[in-house]
Design a protein around this motif. Structure first.
Motif, PDB file in Angstrom:
ATOM      1  N   MET A   1       0.962  -1.163  -0.092  1.00  0.00           N
ATOM      2  CA  MET A   1      -0.037   0.236  -0.085  1.00  0.00           C
ATOM      3  C   MET A   1       0.909   1.231  -0.081  1.00  0.00           C
ATOM      4  SD  MET A   1      -2.949   1.349   0.048  1.00  0.00           S
ATOM      5  CE  MET A   1      -3.790   2.818   0.384  1.00  0.00           C
ATOM      6  N   ASP A   2       1.921   1.306   0.959  1.00  0.00           N
ATOM      7  CA  ASP A   2       2.973   2.555   0.842  1.00  0.00           C
ATOM      8  C   ASP A   2       3.267   2.786  -0.619  1.00  0.00           C
ATOM      9  OD1 ASP A   2       2.127   3.191   3.495  1.00  0.00           O
ATOM     10  OD2 ASP A   2       3.966   2.412   4.224  1.00  0.00           O
ATOM     11  N   ALA A   3       3.875   1.599  -1.233  1.00  0.00           N
ATOM     12  CA  ALA A   3       4.532   1.782  -2.121  1.00  0.00           C
ATOM     13  C   ALA A   3       3.686   2.426  -3.337  1.00  0.00           C
ATOM     14  CB  ALA A   3       4.968   0.246  -2.734  1.00  0.00           C
ATOM     15  N   ALA A   4       2.353   1.866  -3.300  1.00  0.00           N
ATOM     16  CA  ALA A   4       1.577   2.413  -4.354  1.00  0.00           C
ATOM     17  C   ALA A   4       1.298   4.021  -4.051  1.00  0.00           C
ATOM     18  CB  ALA A   4       0.165   1.769  -4.357  1.00  0.00           C
ATOM     19  N   ARG A   5       0.985   4.025  -2.723  1.00  0.00           N
ATOM     20  CA  ARG A   5       0.836   5.767  -2.422  1.00  0.00           C
ATOM     21  C   ARG A   5       2.152   6.334  -2.883  1.00  0.00           C
ATOM     22  NH1 ARG A   5      -0.682   7.288   3.288  1.00  0.00           N
ATOM     23  NH2 ARG A   5       1.082   5.774   4.090  1.00  0.00           N
ATOM     24  N   ALA A   6       3.214   5.790  -2.795  1.00  0.00           N
ATOM     25  CA  ALA A   6       4.386   6.666  -3.065  1.00  0.00           C
ATOM     26  C   ALA A   6       4.601   7.020  -4.381  1.00  0.00           C
ATOM     27  CB  ALA A   6       5.675   6.047  -2.458  1.00  0.00           C
ATOM     28  N   VAL A   7       4.224   6.109  -5.474  1.00  0.00           N
ATOM     29  CA  VAL A   7       4.387   6.347  -6.772  1.00  0.00           C
ATOM     30  C   VAL A   7       3.273   7.399  -6.970  1.00  0.00           C
ATOM     31  CG1 VAL A   7       3.545   5.148  -8.994  1.00  0.00           C
ATOM     32  CG2 VAL A   7       4.997   3.798  -7.322  1.00  0.00           C
ATOM     33  N   ASP A   8       1.990   7.205  -6.603  1.00  0.00           N
ATOM     34  CA  ASP A   8       0.889   8.024  -6.855  1.00  0.00           C
ATOM     35  C   ASP A   8       1.246   9.688  -6.629  1.00  0.00           C
ATOM     36  OD1 ASP A   8      -0.747   6.076  -7.820  1.00  0.00           O
ATOM     37  OD2 ASP A   8      -1.949   6.033  -5.957  1.00  0.00           O
ATOM     38  N   ALA A   9       1.952   9.781  -5.374  1.00  0.00           N
ATOM     39  CA  ALA A   9       2.613  10.935  -4.768  1.00  0.00           C
ATOM     40  C   ALA A   9       3.347  11.621  -5.803  1.00  0.00           C
ATOM     41  CB  ALA A   9       2.828  10.866  -3.311  1.00  0.00           C
ATOM     42  N   VAL A  10       4.524  10.821  -6.134  1.00  0.00           N
ATOM     43  CA  VAL A  10       5.339  11.340  -7.038  1.00  0.00           C
ATOM     44  C   VAL A  10       5.088  11.527  -8.551  1.00  0.00           C
ATOM     45  CG1 VAL A  10       7.669  11.002  -8.145  1.00  0.00           C
ATOM     46  CG2 VAL A  10       7.403  10.568  -5.506  1.00  0.00           C
ATOM     47  N   GLU A  11       4.174  10.671  -8.676  1.00  0.00           N
ATOM     48  CA  GLU A  11       3.362  11.145 -10.261  1.00  0.00           C
ATOM     49  C   GLU A  11       2.535  12.421 -10.419  1.00  0.00           C
ATOM     50  OE1 GLU A  11       2.600  10.635 -14.030  1.00  0.00           O
ATOM     51  OE2 GLU A  11       3.970   9.383 -13.053  1.00  0.00           O
ATOM     52  N   ALA A  12       1.853  12.685  -9.275  1.00  0.00           N
ATOM     53  CA  ALA A  12       1.267  13.964  -9.115  1.00  0.00           C
ATOM     54  C   ALA A  12       2.345  15.409  -9.515  1.00  0.00           C
ATOM     55  CB  ALA A  12       0.528  14.104  -7.946  1.00  0.00           C
ATOM     56  N   VAL A  13       3.310  15.082  -8.669  1.00  0.00           N
ATOM     57  CA  VAL A  13       4.250  16.093  -8.964  1.00  0.00           C
ATOM     58  C   VAL A  13       4.932  16.191 -10.168  1.00  0.00           C
ATOM     59  CG1 VAL A  13       6.706  16.760  -8.165  1.00  0.00           C
ATOM     60  CG2 VAL A  13       4.991  16.392  -6.348  1.00  0.00           C
ATOM     61  N   VAL A  14       4.936  15.027 -10.784  1.00  0.00           N
ATOM     62  CA  VAL A  14       5.767  14.625 -12.257  1.00  0.00           C
ATOM     63  C   VAL A  14       4.582  15.432 -13.050  1.00  0.00           C
ATOM     64  CG1 VAL A  14       6.058  13.100 -14.266  1.00  0.00           C
ATOM     65  CG2 VAL A  14       7.204  12.785 -11.820  1.00  0.00           C
ATOM     66  N   ARG A  15       3.322  15.282 -13.082  1.00  0.00           N
ATOM     67  CA  ARG A  15       2.649  15.866 -13.897  1.00  0.00           C
ATOM     68  C   ARG A  15       2.441  17.485 -13.704  1.00  0.00           C
ATOM     69  NH1 ARG A  15      -0.925  11.472 -11.708  1.00  0.00           N
ATOM     70  NH2 ARG A  15      -1.880  12.966 -10.647  1.00  0.00           N
ATOM     71  N   ARG A  16       2.651  18.012 -12.534  1.00  0.00           N
ATOM     72  CA  ARG A  16       2.642  19.420 -12.396  1.00  0.00           C
ATOM     73  C   ARG A  16       3.986  20.017 -13.307  1.00  0.00           C
ATOM     74  NH1 ARG A  16       2.097  20.801  -6.227  1.00  0.00           N
ATOM     75  NH2 ARG A  16       2.284  22.793  -6.874  1.00  0.00           N
ATOM     76  N   MET A  17       5.113  19.307 -13.011  1.00  0.00           N
ATOM     77  CA  MET A  17       6.318  19.696 -13.728  1.00  0.00           C
ATOM     78  C   MET A  17       6.248  19.655 -15.276  1.00  0.00           C
ATOM     79  SD  MET A  17       9.363  18.310 -11.399  1.00  0.00           S
ATOM     80  CE  MET A  17       9.260  18.502  -9.632  1.00  0.00           C
ATOM     81  N   ARG A  18       5.446  18.678 -15.810  1.00  0.00           N
ATOM     82  CA  ARG A  18       5.225  18.189 -17.006  1.00  0.00           C
ATOM     83  C   ARG A  18       4.372  19.698 -17.784  1.00  0.00           C
ATOM     84  NH1 ARG A  18       4.164  11.872 -17.143  1.00  0.00           N
ATOM     85  NH2 ARG A  18       6.264  11.242 -16.946  1.00  0.00           N
ATOM     86  N   ALA A  19       3.273  19.982 -16.970  1.00  0.00           N
ATOM     87  CA  ALA A  19       2.366  20.861 -17.122  1.00  0.00           C
ATOM     88  C   ALA A  19       3.278  22.451 -17.383  1.00  0.00           C
ATOM     89  CB  ALA A  19       1.144  20.978 -16.295  1.00  0.00           C
ATOM     90  N   LEU A  20       4.317  22.405 -16.556  1.00  0.00           N
ATOM     91  CA  LEU A  20       5.051  23.743 -16.358  1.00  0.00           C
ATOM     92  C   LEU A  20       5.848  23.598 -17.605  1.00  0.00           C
ATOM     93  CD1 LEU A  20       5.299  26.152 -14.489  1.00  0.00           C
ATOM     94  CD2 LEU A  20       7.251  24.842 -13.337  1.00  0.00           C
ATOM     95  N   ASP A  21       6.440  22.664 -18.009  1.00  0.00           N
ATOM     96  CA  ASP A  21       7.398  22.531 -18.881  1.00  0.00           C
ATOM     97  C   ASP A  21       6.664  23.089 -20.414  1.00  0.00           C
ATOM     98  OD1 ASP A  21       9.995  21.869 -20.371  1.00  0.00           O
ATOM     99  OD2 ASP A  21       8.705  20.079 -21.248  1.00  0.00           O
ATOM    100  N   ALA A  22       5.408  22.398 -20.471  1.00  0.00           N
ATOM    101  CA  ALA A  22       4.813  22.752 -21.728  1.00  0.00           C
ATOM    102  C   ALA A  22       4.242  24.007 -21.683  1.00  0.00           C
ATOM    103  CB  ALA A  22       3.341  21.770 -21.679  1.00  0.00           C
ATOM    104  N   ALA A  23       3.979  24.875 -20.590  1.00  0.00           N
ATOM    105  CA  ALA A  23       3.428  26.288 -20.504  1.00  0.00           C
ATOM    106  C   ALA A  23       4.545  27.229 -20.950  1.00  0.00           C
ATOM    107  CB  ALA A  23       2.908  26.500 -19.338  1.00  0.00           C
ATOM    108  N   LEU A  24       5.925  26.976 -20.575  1.00  0.00           N
ATOM    109  CA  LEU A  24       6.921  27.887 -20.480  1.00  0.00           C
ATOM    110  C   LEU A  24       7.839  27.854 -22.057  1.00  0.00           C
ATOM    111  CD1 LEU A  24       8.488  27.323 -17.114  1.00  0.00           C
ATOM    112  CD2 LEU A  24       7.073  29.175 -17.964  1.00  0.00           C
ATOM    113  N   PRO A  25       8.078  29.134 -22.488  1.00  0.00           N
ATOM    114  CA  PRO A  25       9.112  29.108 -23.506  1.00  0.00           C
ATOM    115  C   PRO A  25      10.386  28.418 -23.208  1.00  0.00           C
ATOM    116  CG  PRO A  25       8.620  31.218 -23.026  1.00  0.00           C
ATOM    117  CD  PRO A  25       8.057  30.411 -21.864  1.00  0.00           C
ATOM    118  N   GLU A  26      10.975  27.707 -24.487  1.00  0.00           N
ATOM    119  CA  GLU A  26      12.098  27.017 -24.077  1.00  0.00           C
ATOM    120  C   GLU A  26      13.403  27.839 -23.379  1.00  0.00           C
ATOM    121  OE1 GLU A  26      15.192  24.156 -26.822  1.00  0.00           O
ATOM    122  OE2 GLU A  26      13.541  25.057 -27.600  1.00  0.00           O
ATOM    123  N   ARG A  27      13.463  28.906 -23.886  1.00  0.00           N
ATOM    124  CA  ARG A  27      14.703  29.645 -23.314  1.00  0.00           C
ATOM    125  C   ARG A  27      14.307  30.301 -22.000  1.00  0.00           C
ATOM    126  NH1 ARG A  27      19.695  29.502 -24.801  1.00  0.00           N
ATOM    127  NH2 ARG A  27      19.989  31.830 -24.322  1.00  0.00           N
TER     128      ARG A  27
END
Length: 227
Positions: A1-27
């Motif tokens: 259970m802890d392993a699954a919760r851990a993956v979900d928690a980190v994946e949520a952060v990854v999604r936010r970083m990907r959204a930020l990457d998509a929204a920002l100019p490359e430079r």
């Protein structure tokens, strides 16, 4: 259970970083740091999925609390929220044409290690109801990932050897900051903050001084270097 919760928690952060990457100019300066940090966080996600952490939940809590400090500082916000002093130099210089990508990346890692990581250790201890000493193994693993972050920054953004001359100010900049010393100072700061938690006025003063000192170092890192 802890392993699954851990993956979900980190994946949520990854999604936010990907959204930020998509929204920002490359430079954009934040985008430069975010791309490298995203790659490292994706690696953490992969390690959690592969069962490579002895205590996946503790590792995930520290990783997520750490990332949340960065995201809270750089994600677009409503209202008058003011980012910590350590992140302001990067946010103010992010589009400066004479600040090099390597400088943006190093300023990001300086702010994130020098300030965010110490507070993230305290956040994680509060969440897990443990002492900092009980998180030292996870802190060391985060430190190992930060080494890979610095290595990736240098591999991706270091200019070619013909450009990196002894007289180049960037050469001096690279030699003036040490990840290992920053890690050691951060662990000491985290332990001090934990010891001060019952003295909120002193804890607040310590946090503000840490934030200001890291911000000053970041401002120096972002000194424009004409090509």
């Amino acid at each position: 259970m802890d392993a699954a919760r851990a993956v979900d928690a980190v994946e949520a952060v990854v999604r936010r970083m990907r959204a930020l990457d998509a929204a920002l100019p490359e430079r954009d300066g934040v985008a430069v740091f975010n791309r490298v940090y995203l790659a490292v966080t994706e690696a953490v996600d992969g390690r959690l999925r592969a069962g490579r952490f002895a205590d996946p939940w503790a590792a995930a809590v520290l990783d997520v609390r750490f990332a949340e400090r960065y995201l809270a500082a750089v994600e677009p916000a409503d209202g008058d929220r003011r980012p910590p002093a350590c992140w302001r130099p990067l946010l103010q210089s992010r589009r400066h044409p004479e600040v090099r990508p390597l400088q943006f990346a190093l300023a990001g890692i300086n702010a994130h290690i020098g300030h965010d990581l110490a507070l993230a250790v305290v956040d994680a201890c509060d969440t897990l109801r443990c002492e900092p000493a009980e998180l030292e193994d996870e802190f060391d693993r985060v430190g190992d990932l930060l080494v890979s972050l610095e290595e990736r920054i240098r591999e991706d953004l270091m200019p070619g050897p013909d450009l990196l001359q002894i007289a180049d100010p960037l050469t001096h900049l690279l030699g003036s900051w040490s990840l290992e010393r920053a890690r050691e100072a951060t662990w000491s700061a985290a332990r001090a903050l934990w010891a001060l938690r019952r003295l909120p006025d002193l804890a607040e003063e310590f946090t503000q001084r840490l934030d200001s000192a890291v911000g000053f170092a970041g401002r120096m890192m972002l000194t424009p270097l004409p090509h």
